[in-house]
Design an enzyme around this catalytic site. Sequence first.
Site, PDB file in Angstrom:
ATOM      1  N   ASP A   1      72.709  20.587  53.349  1.00  0.00           N
ATOM      2  CA  ASP A   1      71.698  21.075  54.740  1.00  0.00           C
ATOM      3  C   ASP A   1      70.144  20.481  54.336  1.00  0.00           C
ATOM      4  OD1 ASP A   1      72.156  23.410  52.530  1.00  0.00           O
ATOM      5  OD2 ASP A   1      70.454  24.444  54.468  1.00  0.00           O
TER       6      ASP A   1
ATOM      7  N   GLU B   1      71.300  26.291  52.405  1.00  0.00           N
ATOM      8  CA  GLU B   1      70.779  26.307  50.899  1.00  0.00           C
ATOM      9  C   GLU B   1      69.645  26.744  51.321  1.00  0.00           C
ATOM     10  OE1 GLU B   1      68.247  25.911  47.604  1.00  0.00           O
ATOM     11  OE2 GLU B   1      68.422  24.695  49.126  1.00  0.00           O
TER      12      GLU B   1
END
Length: 365
Positions: free
Chosen positions: A72, A130
């Site tokens: 991400d 994350e």
Amino acid sequence: MTLDLHADPVALTAALVDIPSVSREEAAITTAVETALRTQTSGFEVVRRGNVVLARTDRGLPTRVVLAGHLDTVPIADNVPGRFTVENGAEVFYGCGSVDMKSGDAVFLHLAATIAEPAHDLTLIFYDCEEIAAEFNGLNTIERELPEWLDADLAILGEPSGGWIEAGCQGTLRARLSTTGVRAHSARSWLGDNAIHRLAPVLTRLSEYRAREIDIDGCLYREGLSAVRIEGGVAGNVVPDAGAVEVNFRFAPDRTVEQATEHVREIFAGLELEFTVTDAAPGALPGLTAPAAQGLAEVVRAHGSAGIRAKYGWTDVSRFAARGIPAVNFGPGDPNLAHKRDEHVPLAQITAVTEMLRAYLEGNR
């Protein structure tokens, strides 16, 4: 999009950047990574859980190395698709996630597909979320459902480190220091007790604080205690009856969370305030004395353009360290450029990290 894992990791970085993957929107990139691992690698067991992809070999080798990277990014800032350019004679690539950390992901994926005879069994972990609150981090799912996939002799996270080994990480603690007073009209302030004024000793102690520096396994960690938020005030004509300062303590990994908490309490001892810890996470020791880590350190030192230093900030290496697994940050890109609109990575760093990591994984020191 189809990813070519055998392509130059520079081209693979660009392909990954061009797949938007803002936190909680990783389905497309996860599918692309999963498909590529299933069709372009051999000897790997591949498993998917939500937007987490896992792959591992089982060759019966004496050591196992985890290569872990998040898929991400922070929100896009007009920087997808990415672009190549030349600056000061060096080729660079701009794009959201180019530093944090799709160039690291590209290195891991490329090596998984192109190393025929690894010196270590390999586990690859590509995970989601994350960049947002820790409760959403995809590694949580693995810790709950497939914890054995996290076991290894060394974990390497592809967080940007400029091609250096950034060993371990700092711990972090946030605390709220709150005071109360008596509300009054500001025209008759002597009738009140200003809660914001009561915070003055807190700010004085923060300004006088001298942070500790400590060498651990040859890595110099610098601590820091800072005010990061201040609250108070009711209206422009009211003496406030409540105030608070939020402080953040970044501590060296030789302290536990409990020791860090006690240290911060001592700094503000004797003041009339309420002390509340709002968030805390332990650091991770460098772990460079572990045999598997020593091999990587030898390769990086031999390269000439890189070395070993402490990691400033908290990363998921802490999760592995909590399991007794040595873990380091090692990836292309300047961490100071992470999350910026002009996030960019030198192509030479992608190549250098690939070469160093290949040498280590193939056992060529």
